[in-house]
Design a protein around this motif. Structure first.
Motif, mmCIF file in Angstrom:
data_model
loop_
_atom_site.group_PDB
_atom_site.id
_atom_site.type_symbol
_atom_site.label_atom_id
_atom_site.label_comp_id
_atom_site.label_asym_id
_atom_site.label_seq_id
_atom_site.Cartn_x
_atom_site.Cartn_y
_atom_site.Cartn_z
ATOM 1 N N ILE A 126 -0.408 3.059 -1.641
ATOM 2 C CA ILE A 126 -1.107 3.949 -0.522
ATOM 3 C C ILE A 126 -2.095 2.967 0.368
ATOM 4 O O ILE A 126 -1.966 3.208 1.520
ATOM 5 C CB ILE A 126 -1.846 4.908 -1.394
ATOM 6 C CG1 ILE A 126 -0.935 5.863 -2.133
ATOM 7 C CG2 ILE A 126 -2.877 5.826 -0.322
ATOM 8 C CD1 ILE A 126 -1.709 6.923 -2.993
ATOM 9 N N VAL A 127 -2.679 2.217 0.055
ATOM 10 C CA VAL A 127 -3.595 1.498 0.565
ATOM 11 C C VAL A 127 -2.971 0.579 1.791
ATOM 12 O O VAL A 127 -3.295 0.530 3.059
ATOM 13 C CB VAL A 127 -4.678 0.478 -0.183
ATOM 14 C CG1 VAL A 127 -5.417 -0.507 0.988
ATOM 15 C CG2 VAL A 127 -5.722 1.459 -0.803
ATOM 16 N N ARG A 128 -1.772 0.044 1.179
ATOM 17 C CA ARG A 128 -1.075 -0.867 2.263
ATOM 18 C C ARG A 128 -0.339 0.002 3.202
ATOM 19 O O ARG A 128 -0.350 -0.521 4.552
ATOM 20 C CB ARG A 128 -0.051 -1.799 1.472
ATOM 21 C CG ARG A 128 -0.750 -2.852 0.523
ATOM 22 C CD ARG A 128 0.726 -3.725 -0.015
ATOM 23 N NE ARG A 128 1.506 -2.930 -0.826
ATOM 24 C CZ ARG A 128 1.300 -2.854 -2.387
ATOM 25 N NH1 ARG A 128 0.261 -3.409 -2.713
ATOM 26 N NH2 ARG A 128 2.043 -2.196 -2.923
ATOM 27 N N ALA A 129 0.167 1.249 2.789
ATOM 28 C CA ALA A 129 0.663 2.236 3.803
ATOM 29 C C ALA A 129 -0.453 2.428 4.861
ATOM 30 O O ALA A 129 -0.171 2.676 6.001
ATOM 31 C CB ALA A 129 1.337 3.364 3.206
ATOM 32 N N LEU A 130 -1.445 2.925 4.524
ATOM 33 C CA LEU A 130 -2.521 3.203 5.406
ATOM 34 C C LEU A 130 -2.839 2.118 6.641
ATOM 35 O O LEU A 130 -2.909 2.502 7.501
ATOM 36 C CB LEU A 130 -3.761 3.616 4.593
ATOM 37 C CG LEU A 130 -4.063 4.915 4.137
ATOM 38 C CD1 LEU A 130 -5.233 4.818 3.082
ATOM 39 C CD2 LEU A 130 -4.332 6.075 5.270
ATOM 40 N N GLY A 131 -2.833 0.999 6.083
ATOM 41 C CA GLY A 131 -3.023 -0.115 7.109
ATOM 42 C C GLY A 131 -1.810 -0.107 8.081
ATOM 43 O O GLY A 131 -2.097 -0.724 9.101
ATOM 44 N N ARG A 132 -0.581 0.507 7.517
ATOM 45 C CA ARG A 132 0.417 0.604 8.566
ATOM 46 C C ARG A 132 0.257 1.668 9.726
ATOM 47 O O ARG A 132 0.714 1.499 10.727
ATOM 48 C CB ARG A 132 1.811 0.646 7.809
ATOM 49 C CG ARG A 132 2.023 -0.587 6.995
ATOM 50 C CD ARG A 132 2.725 -1.680 7.554
ATOM 51 N NE ARG A 132 3.707 -1.402 8.514
ATOM 52 C CZ ARG A 132 4.974 -1.714 8.087
ATOM 53 N NH1 ARG A 132 5.695 -2.008 7.009
ATOM 54 N NH2 ARG A 132 5.961 -1.465 8.965
ATOM 55 N N VAL A 133 -0.074 2.695 9.238
ATOM 56 C CA VAL A 133 0.100 4.037 9.896
ATOM 57 C C VAL A 133 -1.389 4.597 10.402
ATOM 58 O O VAL A 133 -1.484 5.449 11.446
ATOM 59 C CB VAL A 133 0.798 5.086 9.234
ATOM 60 C CG1 VAL A 133 1.898 4.670 8.781
ATOM 61 C CG2 VAL A 133 -0.072 5.714 8.033
ATOM 62 N N SER A 134 -2.619 3.911 10.065
ATOM 63 C CA SER A 134 -3.691 4.643 10.516
ATOM 64 C C SER A 134 -4.143 4.230 11.742
ATOM 65 O O SER A 134 -3.968 2.876 12.294
ATOM 66 C CB SER A 134 -4.785 4.224 9.548
ATOM 67 O OG SER A 134 -4.575 4.674 8.253
ATOM 68 N N ASP A 135 -4.728 4.983 12.608
ATOM 69 C CA ASP A 135 -5.605 4.910 13.682
ATOM 70 C C ASP A 135 -6.717 5.479 13.918
ATOM 71 O O ASP A 135 -7.767 5.163 14.722
ATOM 72 C CB ASP A 135 -4.792 5.473 15.125
ATOM 73 C CG ASP A 135 -3.723 4.623 15.710
ATOM 74 O OD1 ASP A 135 -3.769 3.305 15.249
ATOM 75 O OD2 ASP A 135 -2.783 4.851 16.272
ATOM 76 N N GLY A 136 -7.023 6.479 12.998
ATOM 77 C CA GLY A 136 -8.336 7.161 12.754
ATOM 78 C C GLY A 136 -9.071 7.294 11.652
ATOM 79 O O GLY A 136 -9.459 6.338 11.084
ATOM 80 N N PRO A 137 -8.891 8.379 10.705
ATOM 81 C CA PRO A 137 -9.625 8.633 9.513
ATOM 82 C C PRO A 137 -9.106 7.529 8.514
ATOM 83 O O PRO A 137 -9.951 7.171 7.633
ATOM 84 C CB PRO A 137 -9.231 10.224 9.199
ATOM 85 C CG PRO A 137 -8.619 10.756 10.297
ATOM 86 C CD PRO A 137 -8.452 9.584 11.258
ATOM 87 N N GLY A 138 -7.809 7.078 8.476
ATOM 88 C CA GLY A 138 -7.331 6.210 7.724
ATOM 89 C C GLY A 138 -8.001 4.839 7.685
ATOM 90 O O GLY A 138 -8.393 4.148 6.575
#
Length: 186
Positions: A133-145
């Motif tokens: 999940i953490v790795r995926a957040l690194g890919r798609v996040s621009d804000g709260p992630g």
């Protein structure tokens, strides 16, 4: 020659049968993935009682990198099996490759991906799934992630801290490349 090998591989795998004479669902998922079938094709496999089949179907959806796969991938983040959830997190992260940030409906998909991953992170207890999940957040996040990754890097130790820091680095590189690409379009 490569096409011949691929054709022979598909031909050999499509004849494989599971016990009872039915086609092996793992082979059918692989075949659908190779054929880049529509995400709806995978629905029966995502509902399989066998966790391995569900995990393979989720992985196939992830590899398609199609926005139409987002809903089943988000749903799979809540699967009972941790391997399925880890594959789902990977798949949601792969959506970054399908999203055009200049298209508003696709930006909405990115925000949905980010929100689903944050929610999954808050409830997930399995260390391997949390890392995915953490790795995926690194890919798609621009804000709260990004905020979630920063908080995780500040409050965690060991593997989770390292994964959060790497995810933040990936995110920074991705955002930099995207902004350079957008600048050249202007």
């Amino acid at each position: 020659a490569l096409a011949l090998i691929a054709t022979a591989t598909i031909a050999c795998t499509t004849t494989k049968k599971a016990e009872g004479g039915a086609a092996d669902p793992m082979v059918l998922v692989e075949k659908a993935e190779v054929e880049r079938a529509a995400p709806a094709t995978f629905a029966p496999y995502l509902a399989s009682p066998a966790a391995a089949v569900r995990a393979r179907a989720v992985l196939a959806l992830a590899r398609l990198e199609m926005l139409s796969a987002l809903d089943p991938l988000i749903a799979a983040l809540k699967d009972a099996d941790p391997f399925v959830r880890a594959n789902a997190a990977f798949g949601v992260g792969q959506m970054d490759l399908a999203i055009d940030p200049t298209v508003s409906s696709e930006e909405t998909a990115r925000k949905r991906s980010e929100a689903a991953l944050i929610a999954a992170l808050q409830s997930e207890r399995d260390d391997n799934v949390r890392a995915a999940i953490v790795r995926a957040l690194g890919r798609v996040s621009d804000g709260p992630g990004i905020d979630a990754l920063i908080a995780l890097a500040a409050s965690s130790t060991g593997r989770e801290k390292a994964t959060a820091l790497v995810a933040l680095g990936v995110n920074g590189k991705r955002r930099s490349a995207r902004s350079q690409g957008n600048a050249s379009l202007a």
